[in-house]
Design a protein around this motif. Structure first.
Motif, PDB file in Angstrom:
ATOM      1  N   THR A  61       0.831  -1.206   0.000  1.00  0.00           N
ATOM      2  CA  THR A  61       0.000   0.000   0.000  1.00  0.00           C
ATOM      3  C   THR A  61       0.858   1.246   0.000  1.00  0.00           C
ATOM      4  N   SER A  62       1.865   1.248   0.849  1.00  0.00           N
ATOM      5  CA  SER A  62       2.766   2.397   0.915  1.00  0.00           C
ATOM      6  C   SER A  62       3.538   2.555  -0.388  1.00  0.00           C
ATOM      7  N   GLN A  63       3.921   1.420  -0.975  1.00  0.00           N
ATOM      8  CA  GLN A  63       4.633   1.455  -2.258  1.00  0.00           C
ATOM      9  C   GLN A  63       3.737   2.038  -3.347  1.00  0.00           C
TER      10      GLN A  63
ATOM     11  N   PHE B 218       3.253   6.361  -5.985  1.00  0.00           N
ATOM     12  CA  PHE B 218       2.941   6.729  -7.365  1.00  0.00           C
ATOM     13  C   PHE B 218       1.805   7.742  -7.437  1.00  0.00           C
ATOM     14  N   SER B 219       0.820   7.604  -6.556  1.00  0.00           N
ATOM     15  CA  SER B 219      -0.355   8.474  -6.640  1.00  0.00           C
ATOM     16  C   SER B 219      -0.268   9.693  -5.717  1.00  0.00           C
ATOM     17  N   TRP B 220       0.483   9.619  -4.652  1.00  0.00           N
ATOM     18  CA  TRP B 220       0.560  10.695  -3.660  1.00  0.00           C
ATOM     19  C   TRP B 220       1.947  11.318  -3.756  1.00  0.00           C
ATOM     20  N   ASN B 221       2.052  12.399  -4.491  1.00  0.00           N
ATOM     21  CA  ASN B 221       3.333  13.028  -4.801  1.00  0.00           C
ATOM     22  C   ASN B 221       4.066  13.487  -3.536  1.00  0.00           C
ATOM     23  N   GLU B 222       3.344  14.069  -2.587  1.00  0.00           N
ATOM     24  CA  GLU B 222       3.977  14.567  -1.354  1.00  0.00           C
ATOM     25  C   GLU B 222       4.600  13.431  -0.555  1.00  0.00           C
ATOM     26  N   TRP B 223       3.923  12.279  -0.537  1.00  0.00           N
ATOM     27  CA  TRP B 223       4.436  11.101   0.175  1.00  0.00           C
ATOM     28  C   TRP B 223       5.742  10.630  -0.467  1.00  0.00           C
ATOM     29  N   ARG B 224       5.773  10.598  -1.797  1.00  0.00           N
ATOM     30  CA  ARG B 224       6.984  10.186  -2.509  1.00  0.00           C
ATOM     31  C   ARG B 224       8.136  11.148  -2.232  1.00  0.00           C
ATOM     32  N   LEU B 225       7.842  12.454  -2.277  1.00  0.00           N
ATOM     33  CA  LEU B 225       8.891  13.447  -2.015  1.00  0.00           C
ATOM     34  C   LEU B 225       9.415  13.346  -0.586  1.00  0.00           C
ATOM     35  N   PHE B 226       8.510  13.080   0.352  1.00  0.00           N
ATOM     36  CA  PHE B 226       8.924  12.932   1.753  1.00  0.00           C
ATOM     37  C   PHE B 226       9.834  11.721   1.922  1.00  0.00           C
ATOM     38  N   LEU B 227       9.469  10.586   1.333  1.00  0.00           N
ATOM     39  CA  LEU B 227      10.307   9.386   1.447  1.00  0.00           C
ATOM     40  C   LEU B 227      11.652   9.581   0.751  1.00  0.00           C
ATOM     41  N   ASP B 228      11.646  10.281  -0.382  1.00  0.00           N
ATOM     42  CA  ASP B 228      12.907  10.575  -1.069  1.00  0.00           C
ATOM     43  C   ASP B 228      13.811  11.442  -0.200  1.00  0.00           C
TER      44      ASP B 228
ATOM     45  N   ASP C 277      -1.378  18.464   2.683  1.00  0.00           N
ATOM     46  CA  ASP C 277      -1.972  19.256   1.610  1.00  0.00           C
ATOM     47  C   ASP C 277      -2.846  18.448   0.663  1.00  0.00           C
ATOM     48  N   ASN C 278      -2.336  17.370   0.132  1.00  0.00           N
ATOM     49  CA  ASN C 278      -3.069  16.609  -0.887  1.00  0.00           C
ATOM     50  C   ASN C 278      -3.194  15.152  -0.499  1.00  0.00           C
ATOM     51  N   ILE C 279      -3.815  14.885   0.622  1.00  0.00           N
ATOM     52  CA  ILE C 279      -4.004  13.499   1.043  1.00  0.00           C
ATOM     53  C   ILE C 279      -5.011  12.844   0.100  1.00  0.00           C
ATOM     54  N   PRO C 280      -4.693  11.661  -0.427  1.00  0.00           N
ATOM     55  CA  PRO C 280      -5.676  10.972  -1.279  1.00  0.00           C
ATOM     56  C   PRO C 280      -6.986  10.736  -0.522  1.00  0.00           C
ATOM     57  N   ILE C 281      -8.075  10.690  -1.253  1.00  0.00           N
ATOM     58  CA  ILE C 281      -9.401  10.577  -0.639  1.00  0.00           C
ATOM     59  C   ILE C 281      -9.493   9.350   0.260  1.00  0.00           C
ATOM     60  N   ALA C 282      -8.931   8.237  -0.167  1.00  0.00           N
ATOM     61  CA  ALA C 282      -9.010   7.005   0.632  1.00  0.00           C
ATOM     62  C   ALA C 282      -8.306   7.160   1.977  1.00  0.00           C
ATOM     63  N   PHE C 283      -7.264   7.982   2.015  1.00  0.00           N
ATOM     64  CA  PHE C 283      -6.492   8.145   3.253  1.00  0.00           C
ATOM     65  C   PHE C 283      -6.836   9.416   4.021  1.00  0.00           C
ATOM     66  N   ASN C 284      -7.786  10.169   3.549  1.00  0.00           N
ATOM     67  CA  ASN C 284      -8.151  11.424   4.203  1.00  0.00           C
ATOM     68  C   ASN C 284      -9.083  11.130   5.380  1.00  0.00           C
ATOM     69  N   THR C 285      -8.528  10.463   6.375  1.00  0.00           N
ATOM     70  CA  THR C 285      -9.288  10.041   7.557  1.00  0.00           C
ATOM     71  C   THR C 285      -8.589  10.552   8.813  1.00  0.00           C
ATOM     72  N   PRO C 286      -9.327  10.652   9.924  1.00  0.00           N
ATOM     73  CA  PRO C 286      -8.691  11.112  11.171  1.00  0.00           C
ATOM     74  C   PRO C 286      -7.501  10.263  11.626  1.00  0.00           C
TER      75      PRO C 286
ATOM     76  N   ILE D 113      -6.388   0.596   6.077  1.00  0.00           N
ATOM     77  CA  ILE D 113      -7.495   1.233   5.358  1.00  0.00           C
ATOM     78  C   ILE D 113      -7.742   0.532   4.025  1.00  0.00           C
ATOM     79  N   VAL D 114      -6.671   0.206   3.310  1.00  0.00           N
ATOM     80  CA  VAL D 114      -6.820  -0.472   2.023  1.00  0.00           C
ATOM     81  C   VAL D 114      -7.395  -1.876   2.221  1.00  0.00           C
ATOM     82  N   GLN D 115      -6.939  -2.580   3.248  1.00  0.00           N
ATOM     83  CA  GLN D 115      -7.463  -3.927   3.508  1.00  0.00           C
ATOM     84  C   GLN D 115      -8.945  -3.886   3.866  1.00  0.00           C
TER      85      GLN D 115
END
Length: 200
Positions: A57-59, A63-73, A102-111, A162-164
């Motif tokens: 899921t994190s992998q 690809f879809s969450w640019n901020e997450w990729r930049l943070f891990l990089d 800023d741009n959390i994907p809809i599936a992960f935009n949870t408390p 969340i994905v499961q």
């Protein structure tokens, strides 16, 4: 002649004390340099972040969450050479973690995801704070690095959870039940205003 001897002795003591003060200052500077080198070595050895995605899921999110990729990089790049490089890196990591909101994907935009991002951000800001102190407490910096890794794993595990959960099929009538539990769709429990005209 008698007056010149005390002046000469006074001048000798002043020059001698200045020389001792200079030597003391040089010795103190050398101790500070050695102490900073030890702190740098400790931080350099302990600066290990789990920047690789822990699960599929994190992998996929990279690809879809640019901020997450930049943070891990950013986490993956280790600073070198000076404490100043570590200070700049910690400031940059704080900025990248703040951008995760800023741009959390809809599936992960949870408390739960937002709270884990907030916890990760607070740990990164504490790391940044400790690295910018005059005397850096290297042991506390190492503790915060371990805590950041823990928060990072927690965030990735929550994303996977969340994905499961989204893969579990709904039972018959469950979607209607979920709609009924939605308080925004509920009929307001207000008494009508008697002064308003009614249609009969």
């Amino acid at each position: 002649m008698k007056l010149k001897i005390p002046y000469f002795l006074f001048l000798f003591f002043v020059l001698y004390s200045c020389k001792n003060e200079t030597q003391n200052r040089q010795a103190e500077n050398e101790k500070n340099i050695q102490k900073k080198e030890i702190i740098f070595e400790n931080i350099n050895k302990g600066w290990v972040f789990n920047a690789n995605p822990l699960n599929a899921t994190s992998q996929a999110s990279t690809f879809s969450w640019n901020e997450w990729r930049l943070f891990l990089d950013e986490l993956n790049q280790k600073p070198k050479k000076t404490i100043g490089a570590f200070q700049k890196k910690s400031t940059e990591l704080s900025k990248k973690a703040a951008a995760l909101n800023d741009n959390i994907p809809i599936a992960f935009n949870t408390p739960p995801i937002k709270s884990r991002i907030a916890a990760l951000l607070s740990k990164l800001r504490m790391l940044d704070l400790y690295l910018h102190l005059d005397t850096i407490p290297d042991q506390k910096v190492l503790i915060f690095i371990a805590e950041i890794n823990t928060e990072l794993a927690s965030l990735q595990n929550q994303m996977d959870k969340i994905v499961q959960k989204s893969k579990i099929p709904l039972e018959e009538g469950e979607s209607d039940l979920i709609k009924m539990l939605d308080t925004t769709r509920a009929i307001p429990n207000e008494k009508p205003d008697p002064n308003l005209p009614r249609i009969e």
